[in-house]
Design an enzyme around this catalytic site. Structure first.
Site, PDB file in Angstrom:
ATOM      1  N   HIS A   1       0.845  -1.187   0.000  1.00 18.42           N
ATOM      2  CA  HIS A   1       0.000   0.000   0.000  1.00 18.42           C
ATOM      3  C   HIS A   1       0.886   1.243   0.000  1.00 18.42           C
ATOM      4  O   HIS A   1       2.112   1.161   0.115  1.00 18.42           O
ATOM      5  CB  HIS A   1      -0.949   0.005   1.198  1.00 18.42           C
ATOM      6  CG  HIS A   1      -2.205  -0.780   0.973  1.00 18.42           C
ATOM      7  ND1 HIS A   1      -3.119  -0.458   0.000  1.00 18.42           N
ATOM      8  CD2 HIS A   1      -2.696  -1.888   1.604  1.00 18.42           C
ATOM      9  CE1 HIS A   1      -4.120  -1.316   0.031  1.00 18.42           C
ATOM     10  NE2 HIS A   1      -3.887  -2.203   0.986  1.00 18.42           N
TER      11      HIS A   1
ATOM     12  N   ASP B   1       0.485   6.947  -3.542  1.00 18.78           N
ATOM     13  CA  ASP B   1      -0.533   6.683  -4.569  1.00 18.78           C
ATOM     14  C   ASP B   1      -0.729   7.845  -5.537  1.00 18.78           C
ATOM     15  O   ASP B   1      -0.804   7.647  -6.746  1.00 18.78           O
ATOM     16  CB  ASP B   1      -1.875   6.367  -3.908  1.00 18.78           C
ATOM     17  CG  ASP B   1      -1.924   4.966  -3.324  1.00 18.78           C
ATOM     18  OD1 ASP B   1      -0.952   4.212  -3.522  1.00 18.78           O
ATOM     19  OD2 ASP B   1      -2.931   4.620  -2.681  1.00 18.78           O
TER      20      ASP B   1
END
Length: 370
Positions: free
Chosen positions: A126, A156
């Site tokens: 992640h 991200d």
């Protein structure tokens, strides 16, 4: 209003996080985006914010019908975006080789955390994992606190979606100049590391140390976050000498013995920070906004997104808005002084039948908006 990417057709293979964000960003700027998603991903009656400006089609990519649907759309697309683990699209028969055979000018965008190769490539992860291994999480806190990842920002979005966007736009230019498509490997670890080059430049000049808490940016009293009387926080970034002098003048500290030596006298920094902590604790955040926001001290109140949406500056620029009761940031950047309007977000699969009907009649112009 025409938009800068009105001529671009994007096929998104629906996923999570940076890929859908990148596709939304392209749609914000005018690209025609069709998102292909699994029906199981339809989680509610309203479209997610990341679906804004897109059209959504259900398809099972493990089926021959789903595979053929994607390849049919690929034939007339400029860009494909996928965020699967390495090898998954190849196993589905939808890898770069198959898609570029159908459309040699296609820009095939791949969004992963670890990249298409390397020891960690097949592993799950992640945002905070990618940012930490890339070195980008190391400085995200004071030296005496644990590094904290700002949700999705460093990895991200910053290292992932925006680098994918850059690669796709470069690929489009290349394809239109040469007639040849390309495969864009956008790995979050690559982008997050690349963003560190400004800090690495500062390191080269001795401004950033290899030990936490030993650099101007994580130990000086004039580049710091302070708590106020009401428990809220403010930031001071008075790095340049003129702004530092103005900070002292505004706080009535000119000539104060604790601030008598040079700004970069590191031995004085702990006492100066303690003094500033005490001073800022005496007033509320709103009061400090009144004191500083009309000056060049380099000041910012730490606001939640909801609070930021109500700040006079953000309101004046129309940075935030609500569509369907959902708070969201408007498209950025601006072009020719104009901000693009925020589009509606569609429900997952909302355009399945319309796209299938158009394909059944061989009408590509009805498949794409332009």
């Amino acid at each position: 209003m025409s938009k800068v990417l009105d001529s671009i057709r994007v096929l998104e293979i629906g996923g999570l996080g940076p890929g859908p964000f990148c596709a939304m960003h392209l749609a914000d700027l005018g690209a025609d985006v069709i998102s292909v998603v699994r029906e199981a991903e339809n989680t509610g009656p309203t479209g997610t914010l990341l679906n804004r400006g897109k059209r959504s089609v259900f398809a099972d990519l493990k089926s021959e019908a789903g595979r053929q649907l994607v390849l049919t759309l690929v034939a007339s697309a400029d860009v494909l975006i996928e965020g699967m683990r390495p090898g998954v699209m190849e196993r589905l028969g939808l890898g770069p080789e198959e898609c570029l055979r159908v459309n040699p000018e296609l820009v095939y965008g791949r969004m992963t955390g670890w990249g298409q190769d390397g020891p960690l490539a097949p592993r799950a992860g992640h945002d905070n994992n990618y940012a930490s291994v890339a070195g980008a999480l190391w400085g995200c806190s004071p030296a005496d606190a644990r590094p904290v990842s700002s949700f999705a920002m460093v990895g991200d979005i910053g290292g992932g979606a925006l680098y994918l966007l850059t690669g796709l736009l470069a690929g489009i230019i290349h394809a239109r100049q040469t007639g040849k498509g390309t495969v864009v490997d956008a790995a979050i670890v690559d982008g997050a590391a690349h963003m560190l080059n400004l800090a690495l430049s500062a390191r080269q000049r001795g401004m950033v140390a290899d030990e936490r808490g030993q650099s101007m940016y994580d130990s000086s009293p004039f580049y710091e976050t302070y708590v106020c009387a009401d428990g809220h926080h403010i930031t001071i970034g008075a790095i340049e000498p003129q702004f530092y002098v103005l900070l002292l003048q505004t706080l009535g500290l000119t000539g104060d013995p604790d601030f008598a030596t040079a700004q970069h006298d590191r031995s004085a920094w702990p006492k100066r920070r303690a003094r500033l902590q005490t001073i800022f604790l005496q007033q509320s955040r709103a009061r400090w906004q009144t004191v500083f926001e009309s000056t060049d001290v380099c000041f910012g109140a730490v606001l939640s997104p909801l609070e930021a949406s109500q700040h006079p500056h953000m309101r004046a620029r129309g940075v935030y808005n609500e569509r369907g009761g959902v708070l969201q940031a408007a498209p950025a950047p601006r072009f020719d002084g104009r901000a693009y309007e925020t589009s509606e977000a569609c429900n997952a699969g909302a355009h399945t039948q319309a796209v299938l009907d158009a394909l059944a009649h061989g009408d590509v112009q009805k498949v794409w908006r332009r």
